[in-house]
Design a protein around this motif. Structure first.
Motif, PDB file in Angstrom:
ATOM      1  N   TRP A  69       0.833  -1.216   0.000  1.00  0.00           N
ATOM      2  CA  TRP A  69       0.000   0.000   0.000  1.00  0.00           C
ATOM      3  C   TRP A  69       0.863   1.260   0.000  1.00  0.00           C
ATOM      4  O   TRP A  69       0.574   2.237  -0.686  1.00  0.00           O
ATOM      5  N   ASP A  70       1.947   1.228   0.791  1.00  0.00           N
ATOM      6  CA  ASP A  70       2.795   2.412   0.960  1.00  0.00           C
ATOM      7  C   ASP A  70       3.857   2.559  -0.142  1.00  0.00           C
ATOM      8  O   ASP A  70       4.555   3.571  -0.174  1.00  0.00           O
ATOM      9  N   ALA A  71       3.986   1.563  -1.003  1.00  0.00           N
ATOM     10  CA  ALA A  71       5.047   1.606  -2.016  1.00  0.00           C
ATOM     11  C   ALA A  71       4.779   2.723  -3.021  1.00  0.00           C
ATOM     12  O   ALA A  71       3.619   3.009  -3.334  1.00  0.00           O
ATOM     13  N   PRO A  72       5.840   3.358  -3.532  1.00  0.00           N
ATOM     14  CA  PRO A  72       5.648   4.406  -4.550  1.00  0.00           C
ATOM     15  C   PRO A  72       4.885   3.859  -5.753  1.00  0.00           C
ATOM     16  O   PRO A  72       5.133   2.723  -6.181  1.00  0.00           O
ATOM     17  N   ALA A  73       3.957   4.665  -6.268  1.00  0.00           N
ATOM     18  CA  ALA A  73       3.059   4.177  -7.335  1.00  0.00           C
ATOM     19  C   ALA A  73       3.797   3.922  -8.648  1.00  0.00           C
ATOM     20  O   ALA A  73       3.351   3.114  -9.465  1.00  0.00           O
ATOM     21  N   ALA A  74       4.938   4.595  -8.842  1.00  0.00           N
ATOM     22  CA  ALA A  74       5.658   4.418 -10.115  1.00  0.00           C
ATOM     23  C   ALA A  74       6.220   3.002 -10.189  1.00  0.00           C
ATOM     24  O   ALA A  74       6.667   2.445  -9.192  1.00  0.00           O
ATOM     25  N   LYS A  75       6.167   2.424 -11.368  1.00  0.00           N
ATOM     26  CA  LYS A  75       6.794   1.121 -11.656  1.00  0.00           C
ATOM     27  C   LYS A  75       6.158  -0.068 -10.940  1.00  0.00           C
ATOM     28  O   LYS A  75       6.818  -1.082 -10.709  1.00  0.00           O
ATOM     29  N   LEU A  76       4.917   0.053 -10.520  1.00  0.00           N
ATOM     30  CA  LEU A  76       4.261  -1.129  -9.944  1.00  0.00           C
ATOM     31  C   LEU A  76       3.961  -2.116 -11.065  1.00  0.00           C
ATOM     32  O   LEU A  76       3.432  -1.721 -12.110  1.00  0.00           O
ATOM     33  N   ILE A  81      -0.844  -3.740  -9.388  1.00  0.00           N
ATOM     34  CA  ILE A  81      -1.851  -2.676  -9.576  1.00  0.00           C
ATOM     35  C   ILE A  81      -3.250  -3.278  -9.454  1.00  0.00           C
ATOM     36  O   ILE A  81      -4.121  -2.733  -8.762  1.00  0.00           O
ATOM     37  N   ASP A  82      -3.463  -4.422 -10.083  1.00  0.00           N
ATOM     38  CA  ASP A  82      -4.779  -5.099  -9.980  1.00  0.00           C
ATOM     39  C   ASP A  82      -5.103  -5.430  -8.525  1.00  0.00           C
ATOM     40  O   ASP A  82      -6.226  -5.265  -8.060  1.00  0.00           O
ATOM     41  N   TYR A  83      -4.103  -5.943  -7.814  1.00  0.00           N
ATOM     42  CA  TYR A  83      -4.301  -6.318  -6.398  1.00  0.00           C
ATOM     43  C   TYR A  83      -4.660  -5.084  -5.571  1.00  0.00           C
ATOM     44  O   TYR A  83      -5.617  -5.096  -4.781  1.00  0.00           O
ATOM     45  N   LEU A  84      -3.911  -4.013  -5.768  1.00  0.00           N
ATOM     46  CA  LEU A  84      -4.162  -2.794  -4.980  1.00  0.00           C
ATOM     47  C   LEU A  84      -5.534  -2.202  -5.266  1.00  0.00           C
ATOM     48  O   LEU A  84      -6.158  -1.630  -4.378  1.00  0.00           O
ATOM     49  N   LYS A  85      -6.011  -2.373  -6.500  1.00  0.00           N
ATOM     50  CA  LYS A  85      -7.358  -1.880  -6.848  1.00  0.00           C
ATOM     51  C   LYS A  85      -8.398  -2.532  -5.943  1.00  0.00           C
ATOM     52  O   LYS A  85      -9.335  -1.894  -5.484  1.00  0.00           O
ATOM     53  N   ARG A 265       5.810 -13.688 -13.307  1.00  0.00           N
ATOM     54  CA  ARG A 265       7.251 -13.439 -13.539  1.00  0.00           C
ATOM     55  C   ARG A 265       7.543 -11.943 -13.501  1.00  0.00           C
ATOM     56  O   ARG A 265       8.614 -11.519 -13.072  1.00  0.00           O
ATOM     57  N   ALA A 266       6.561 -11.142 -13.936  1.00  0.00           N
ATOM     58  CA  ALA A 266       6.756  -9.690 -13.901  1.00  0.00           C
ATOM     59  C   ALA A 266       6.573  -9.129 -12.486  1.00  0.00           C
ATOM     60  O   ALA A 266       7.195  -8.123 -12.134  1.00  0.00           O
ATOM     61  N   ALA A 267       5.731  -9.786 -11.678  1.00  0.00           N
ATOM     62  CA  ALA A 267       5.399  -9.214 -10.359  1.00  0.00           C
ATOM     63  C   ALA A 267       6.304  -9.692  -9.227  1.00  0.00           C
ATOM     64  O   ALA A 267       6.560  -8.961  -8.270  1.00  0.00           O
ATOM     65  N   MET A 268       6.816 -10.931  -9.321  1.00  0.00           N
ATOM     66  CA  MET A 268       7.466 -11.534  -8.149  1.00  0.00           C
ATOM     67  C   MET A 268       8.775 -10.844  -7.719  1.00  0.00           C
ATOM     68  O   MET A 268       9.025 -10.728  -6.520  1.00  0.00           O
ATOM     69  N   PRO A 269       9.618 -10.375  -8.645  1.00  0.00           N
ATOM     70  CA  PRO A 269      10.822  -9.676  -8.169  1.00  0.00           C
ATOM     71  C   PRO A 269      10.458  -8.445  -7.328  1.00  0.00           C
ATOM     72  O   PRO A 269      11.032  -8.207  -6.264  1.00  0.00           O
ATOM     73  N   TRP A 270       9.472  -7.682  -7.793  1.00  0.00           N
ATOM     74  CA  TRP A 270       9.035  -6.487  -7.049  1.00  0.00           C
ATOM     75  C   TRP A 270       8.445  -6.897  -5.696  1.00  0.00           C
ATOM     76  O   TRP A 270       8.763  -6.302  -4.653  1.00  0.00           O
ATOM     77  N   LEU A 271       7.600  -7.916  -5.725  1.00  0.00           N
ATOM     78  CA  LEU A 271       6.945  -8.357  -4.488  1.00  0.00           C
ATOM     79  C   LEU A 271       7.965  -8.861  -3.475  1.00  0.00           C
ATOM     80  O   LEU A 271       7.870  -8.597  -2.273  1.00  0.00           O
TER      81      LEU A 271
END
Ligand SMILES: C[S@@+](CC[C@H](N)C(=O)[O-])C[C@H]1O[C@@H](n2cnc3c(N)ncnc32)[C@H](O)[C@@H]1O
Length: 290
Positions: A69-76, A81-85, A265-271
């Protein structure tokens, strides 16, 4: 008597992973016209107040949804983004504020996420055995014609829901594993479910804990899956000083949509970097396409 209450754990790292996967699978399945039956064998209370005594006892959500929730919105990544929605939709802006912003006060459980994604011709079947959580969930769905809530065993009842008339079904199997026999029951219920309808899409959540049964579960699930499967794991912390604790978790998906692996594969490194509680945090996405 069941002791586990999901209110103590709502919004933790395991919920983030599980609900992110659930949303991606449902998004794909509801993009096809044919009616869908969603079966949530271990539904919980539906949604959770993060200021409750249960959620604040250990504050697990602070290391989970709060970090996202607190992560910067850029580059999500798109799946985040779908999850946060969905999390935002459960936290409407307080009316009358001068600079309205969403405050993280509520965490949606799987039934609320599923309900929000259903179309008018889809169905939701929920199972919850704990008397308190069943009552809380019943209050949310009692007037809803698309939802049927049962106070019976989700493992044993699954077979009665398959196949639905449309022959399209998604099963979320999310036990607490508080009883060690749950591991074997997952395998048994999946075997029966696949016999009833081999094209059913299953999402099985599993914990990463120091227990032989937990370590063996992904291998047993792979052996069960006749066609395609996908296994995603996220490890965020080390065991405690006694060697115990939920260090991470995984989701095993049988018959996954082809869109799921690239999204993960696109989400897991960020997560992984966002939820890491130690330097060795890691993830893995492995699949056997059908
Ligand atoms: C991990 S929680 C579910 C969380 C929920 N799926 C979510 O994502 O918001 C597991 C739930 O299963 C319930 N439960 C345990 N054994 C069950 C069974 N055999 N059948 C149905 N519900 C069960 C527990 O009371 C608990 O509420």
């Amino acid at each position: 008597m069941l002791a586990y209450r999901h209110a103590f754990h709502a919004g933790n790292h395991a919920d983030v992973l599980k609900h992110l996967v659930l949303i991606q699978v449902l998004k794909y399945m509801t993009s096809k016209d044919k009616p869908l039956r969603v079966i949530d064998t271990h539904a919980g209370a539906g949604g959770y107040l993060l200021a409750s005594p249960e959620a604040t006892k250990k504050g697990e959500y602070l290391q989970g949804v709060k970090r996202v929730w607190d992560a910067p919105a850029a580059k999500l990544p798109p799946a985040v983004i779908d999850y946060l929605k969905h999390v935002r939709a459960s936290n409407p802006v307080t009316p009358g504020e001068e600079n309205p912003t969403h405050h993280l006060a509520h965490y949606p459980g799987s039934p609320q996420i599923e309900r929000r994604l259903l179309r008018a011709h889809d169905e939701l079947r929920l199972y919850e055995l704990h008397p308190t959580d069943h009552r809380l969930l019943a209050q949310q769905v009692e007037d809803d014609k698309q939802v049927i809530l049962y106070k019976s065993d989700g493992f044993e009842s699954l077979r009665s829901q398959l196949p639905p008339p449309s022959r399209r079904a998604l099963v979320l199997m999310d036990p607490s594993y508080e009883i060690v026999s749950d591991y074997a029951k997952v395998v048994g219920a999946l075997r029966e479910g696949l016999e009833r309808m081999a094209t059913t899409v299953f999402i099985v959540w599993y914990p990463q804990v120091s227990r032989r049964e937990a370590a063996e579960l992904p291998r047993r699930l792979k052996a069960l899956s006749p066609k395609g499967w996908l296994n995603v794991r996220l490890t965020v912390q080390q065991p405690d000083t006694q060697g115990f604790g939920l260090v991470g978790s995984g989701c095993f998906i049988i018959n996954p949509p082809y869109t799921l692996a690239p999204a993960l594969r696109a989400a897991m490194p960020w997560l992984t970097s966002t939820l890491a509680q130690y330097d060795g945090a890691s993830h893995a996405v492995e699949e056997r396409p059908s």
